[in-house]
Every structure is written in structure tokens, then in C-alpha cells.
Design an enzyme around this catalytic site. Structure first.
Site, PDB file in Angstrom:
ATOM      1  N   THR A 167      61.759  40.560 138.371  1.00 22.85           N
ATOM      2  CA  THR A 167      61.127  41.208 137.207  1.00 22.85           C
ATOM      3  C   THR A 167      60.002  40.292 136.721  1.00 22.85           C
ATOM      4  OG1 THR A 167      62.509  40.075 135.587  1.00 22.85           O
ATOM      5  CG2 THR A 167      63.371  42.164 136.432  1.00 22.85           C
TER       6      THR A 167
ATOM      7  N   ILE B  88      66.804  38.363 139.639  1.00 24.62           N
ATOM      8  CA  ILE B  88      66.340  39.716 139.930  1.00 24.62           C
ATOM      9  C   ILE B  88      64.819  39.739 139.740  1.00 24.62           C
ATOM     10  CG2 ILE B  88      66.656  42.170 139.392  1.00 24.62           C
ATOM     11  CD1 ILE B  88      69.315  40.744 140.060  1.00 24.62           C
TER      12      ILE B  88
ATOM     13  N   TYR C  55      68.364  28.549 127.268  1.00 21.01           N
ATOM     14  CA  TYR C  55      68.663  29.888 127.799  1.00 21.01           C
ATOM     15  C   TYR C  55      70.132  29.957 128.231  1.00 21.01           C
ATOM     16  CZ  TYR C  55      68.133  33.957 130.942  1.00 21.01           C
ATOM     17  OH  TYR C  55      68.268  35.167 131.570  1.00 21.01           O
TER      18      TYR C  55
ATOM     19  N   GLY D   9      61.194  45.818 133.436  1.00 19.94           N
ATOM     20  CA  GLY D   9      62.228  44.984 134.054  1.00 19.94           C
ATOM     21  C   GLY D   9      63.581  45.662 134.211  1.00 19.94           C
TER      22      GLY D   9
ATOM     23  N   ASP E 260      62.696  45.598 117.120  1.00 25.22           N
ATOM     24  CA  ASP E 260      62.806  44.148 117.289  1.00 25.22           C
ATOM     25  C   ASP E 260      64.278  43.782 117.106  1.00 25.22           C
ATOM     26  OD1 ASP E 260      62.848  41.409 117.135  1.00 25.22           O
ATOM     27  OD2 ASP E 260      61.290  41.249 115.608  1.00 25.22           O
TER      28      ASP E 260
HETATM   29  P1  NAD Z   1      61.653  41.021 131.116  1.00 28.19           P
HETATM   30  O1  NAD Z   1      60.970  39.878 130.445  1.00 28.19           O
HETATM   31  O2  NAD Z   1      60.995  41.669 132.274  1.00 28.19           O
HETATM   32  O3  NAD Z   1      62.032  42.143 130.052  1.00 28.19           O
HETATM   33  C1  NAD Z   1      62.584  41.804 128.805  1.00 28.19           C
HETATM   34  C2  NAD Z   1      62.284  42.907 127.822  1.00 28.19           C
HETATM   35  O4  NAD Z   1      62.828  42.510 126.553  1.00 28.19           O
HETATM   36  C3  NAD Z   1      60.775  43.134 127.612  1.00 28.19           C
HETATM   37  O5  NAD Z   1      60.463  44.505 127.709  1.00 28.19           O
HETATM   38  C4  NAD Z   1      60.538  42.588 126.212  1.00 28.19           C
HETATM   39  O6  NAD Z   1      59.481  43.226 125.522  1.00 28.19           O
HETATM   40  C5  NAD Z   1      61.878  42.839 125.555  1.00 28.19           C
HETATM   41  N1  NAD Z   1      62.064  42.017 124.350  1.00 28.19           N
HETATM   42  C6  NAD Z   1      61.841  40.696 124.217  1.00 28.19           C
HETATM   43  N2  NAD Z   1      62.048  40.316 122.960  1.00 28.19           N
HETATM   44  C7  NAD Z   1      62.425  41.428 122.273  1.00 28.19           C
HETATM   45  C8  NAD Z   1      62.783  41.678 120.938  1.00 28.19           C
HETATM   46  N3  NAD Z   1      62.768  40.708 119.997  1.00 28.19           N
HETATM   47  N4  NAD Z   1      63.150  42.936 120.586  1.00 28.19           N
HETATM   48  C9  NAD Z   1      63.142  43.934 121.498  1.00 28.19           C
HETATM   49  N5  NAD Z   1      62.797  43.763 122.786  1.00 28.19           N
HETATM   50  C10 NAD Z   1      62.432  42.511 123.161  1.00 28.19           C
HETATM   51  O7  NAD Z   1      63.074  40.437 131.531  1.00 28.19           O
HETATM   52  P2  NAD Z   1      64.197  41.000 132.529  1.00 28.19           P
HETATM   53  O8  NAD Z   1      64.178  40.154 133.741  1.00 28.19           O
HETATM   54  O9  NAD Z   1      64.115  42.464 132.645  1.00 28.19           O
HETATM   55  O10 NAD Z   1      65.498  40.584 131.715  1.00 28.19           O
HETATM   56  C11 NAD Z   1      66.318  41.506 131.018  1.00 28.19           C
HETATM   57  C12 NAD Z   1      67.599  40.781 130.600  1.00 28.19           C
HETATM   58  O11 NAD Z   1      68.274  40.311 131.763  1.00 28.19           O
HETATM   59  C13 NAD Z   1      67.350  39.539 129.729  1.00 28.19           C
HETATM   60  O12 NAD Z   1      68.382  39.428 128.777  1.00 28.19           O
HETATM   61  C14 NAD Z   1      67.443  38.415 130.742  1.00 28.19           C
HETATM   62  O13 NAD Z   1      67.777  37.197 130.123  1.00 28.19           O
HETATM   63  C15 NAD Z   1      68.538  38.929 131.642  1.00 28.19           C
HETATM   64  N6  NAD Z   1      68.568  38.340 132.987  1.00 28.19           N
HETATM   65  C16 NAD Z   1      67.499  38.476 133.813  1.00 28.19           C
HETATM   66  C17 NAD Z   1      67.576  37.912 135.079  1.00 28.19           C
HETATM   67  C18 NAD Z   1      66.448  38.033 136.063  1.00 28.19           C
HETATM   68  O14 NAD Z   1      66.513  37.340 137.090  1.00 28.19           O
HETATM   69  N7  NAD Z   1      65.454  38.852 135.842  1.00 28.19           N
HETATM   70  C19 NAD Z   1      68.728  37.214 135.488  1.00 28.19           C
HETATM   71  C20 NAD Z   1      69.785  37.095 134.605  1.00 28.19           C
HETATM   72  C21 NAD Z   1      69.697  37.682 133.340  1.00 28.19           C
END
Ligand code: NAD
Length: 256
Positions: free
Chosen positions: A195, A193, A156, A17, A63
Site C-alpha cells: 500500500t 502489504i 508504531y 490501501g 478524523d
Molecule cells: P495507508 O497509509 O495506505 O492508508 C491509511 C488510511 O488511513 C489513509 O486513507 C489515511 O487518510 C487514513 N487516516 C490516517 N489518519 C487518519 C485519521 N486521523 N482519521 C481518519 N483516517 C485517517 O495505510 P495502509 O497500509 O492501508 O494501512 C491500513 C492499516 O493497516 C493501518 O492501521 C496500518 O497500520 C495497518 N497495517 C498496514 C500494513 C501494511 O503493510 N500496509 C501492515 C500491518 C498493519
């Protein structure tokens, strides 16, 4: 090229992601990158991908909810690369559920990753960075850390609002007005985004994709690289005047 040459970055949740996109771009621009994630296969693959294109990266299983794990990650980073300049607290989880149906256990589980993780990451980054003269901490919030939505994502949103204000206060605490650590702290607030996290949300409801696209005045959903460029700027010395901001990258969503 070379906008973060020689700097060392830890990026949590970088196995896939947004985090993976950030790791690729920072490495391409010269940073040593630590990919920290609970996902081992994706994490190793992400580090290998960077190394095979000539960048410097290692994977550490991590973690973000565990303080012992944080101590180990920072220790390994310092022994491998000598210092820590950039900390991106990116790992996060989503929960789509009405407040009335959300259990206290689900609420606390989400907060432990999205808020405890950012607190611990900021804490241990400050401890390492203040010894080596400063750095840049970037915490990933969201547009829902700024505005409310009708998507059953209250837990969230609460966590992301917390990340945003925690980052502002941390920025002042680390500035000249506070403890003078020469550490900048900012949050980044993405719109939607593409992902795995969003794919999960779209699977939850077929009409959701259309609804998400129509929330963005630019007319399309972002890609991980769109957020990675914001991270690159905030990580580099180009943003030396930028601290305590909530950097919105949302295709105009919150402007409407
Ligand atoms: P994703 O689910 O694709 O990736 C999240 C990653 O975090 C994964 O690789 C997962 O293994 C890791 N993770 C989860 N729990 C964990 C832990 N306890 N310790 C270590 N790693 C851990 O999500 P993403 O879309 O890439 O999101 C990344 C960040 O961006 C997040 O904080 C999400 O809330 C934020 N975000 C995403 C979006 C979007 O639209 N994708 C929008 C706004 C904010």
C-alpha cells in the site's frame, strides 16, 4: 456472494490501501459500507467506485482522533442505514524513527491515530451495536504488535501491541462473561502489504523491499485483498465462535 448481505459496516481509513480493499469486498458481499477518512478525494472516489459496480456505499469525512467526529459518523450511519453491524478500525499511521530521535509530540501524534482512534471507534461501535443486538468489531494491528523488529518502528509497534491487547480485553468485556452485548472483537495482524504506507517505507531505504520480502516465508508481499478476505470472515456470521483472537495474515513471518 452475500456473505455479509444486509449488514452495515463502517471502515476507517478506507479512502485508500487496506481499508479501500476491505470496503470493496464487503460491498461486493452485500454490505452497506461507510467509507470514513480524512482524505476527501480518495474517500469520495472509493464510494463512487462501489456504487458504480452496484454496491451500497457512502463517504463521510472523519478524523478518528476526534470524539465529536465519531459521534457524527455513527449518527449519519444510523440515519442512512438504520443500524451498525461491522466496525473496522483500520486508519493508522507509521513513523520510522529511532527512539532516541523521536519527539514526544511525534509519539503522541501517532498514538492519537493508532490507539485513541481504535479506542473511540470501539467505544462508539459498542454503544450503537448493543442497542441493535450485537455486531463484530475488527481492529487492525500488525505483526509488529506481536514481535519486535529492527526497523526503527518502536512507537508504531507500541501502538499496535496496544491495539492487540485492547481488542482481547474488549472481546471479553462484550461477551457473556462481561456485559453480554453479543459483540465480537478481534484484531487482524497483517505482515507487509503493498500500500502507500509501505511505498513510503520503501522510499525511505532502497534495500528495504528485499529485506521485507525475505521476512515472509511465502516469498512475496501481500495485496490489500489478502487482508480483505480475513476481514470478510471476521465480519460475517461464519466467525461466530471467533472473538478475542489476533488473526495473523503474514505469509508465515511470525512462524519463523
Ligand atoms: P495507508 O497509509 O495506505 O492508508 C491509511 C488510511 O488511513 C489513509 O486513507 C489515511 O487518510 C487514513 N487516516 C490516517 N489518519 C487518519 C485519521 N486521523 N482519521 C481518519 N483516517 C485517517 O495505510 P495502509 O497500509 O492501508 O494501512 C491500513 C492499516 O493497516 C493501518 O492501521 C496500518 O497500520 C495497518 N497495517 C498496514 C500494513 C501494511 O503493510 N500496509 C501492515 C500491518 C498493519
Amino acid at each position: 456472494m452475500g456473505r455479509v448481505e444486509g449488514k452495515t459496516a463502517i471502515i476507517t481509513g478506507a479512502a485508500r490501501g487496506l481499508g479501500r480493499g476491505m470496503a470493496q469486498l464487503l460491498a461486493k458481499e452485500g454490505a452497506n459500507v461507510v467509507i470514513a477518512d480524512i482524505l476527501e478525494d480518495g474517500g469520495r472516489e472509493a464510494a463512487e467506485e462501489i456504487k458504480s459496480s452496484g454496491g451500497k456505499a457512502i463517504f463521510i469525512k472523519h478524523d478518528v482522533t476526534s470524539e465529536d467526529s465519531w459521534e457524527a459518523v455513527v449518527k449519519k450511519t444510523l440515519s442512512e442505514f438504520g443500524k451498525l453491524d461491522i466496525m473496522v478500525n483500520n486508519a493508522g499511521v507509521q513513523l520510522i524513527k529511532e527512539i532516541a530521535e523521536t519527539s514526544l509530540e511525534e509519539w503522541r501524534k501517532l498514538m492519537s491515530v493508532n490507539l485513541d482512534g481504535v479506542f473511540l471507534g470501539t467505544k462508539h461501535a459498542i454503544r450503537a451495536m448493543r442497542k441493535s443486538g450485537g455486531g463484530s468489531i475488527i481492529n487492525i494491528s500488525s505483526v509488529v504488535g506481536i514481535i519486535g523488529t529492527a526497523d526503527d518502528t518502536a512507537a508504531y509497534a507500541a501502538s499496535k501491541g496496544g491495539v492487540r491487547l485492547f481488542s482481547k480485553t474488549a472481546a471479553i468485556e462484550c461477551s457473556k462473561w462481561g456485559h453480554d452485548y453479543n459483540i465480537r472483537v478481534n484484531s487482524v495482524n497483517p505482515g507487509v502489504i503493498k500500500t502507500d504506507m509501505v511505498a513510503d517505507m520503501m522510499a525511505h531505504d532502497a534495500a528495504f523491499k528485499k529485506k521485507l520480502e525475505s521476512a515472509h516465508p511465502v516469498g512475496f508481499l501481500g495485496e490489500p485483498i489478502d487482508i480483505a478476505y480475513a476481514i470478510l470472515y471476521l465480519a460475517s456470521d461464519e466467525s461466530r465462535l471467533v472473538t478475542g483472537t489476533d488473526f495473523v495474515v503474514d505469509g508465515g513471518w511470525t512462524a519463523s
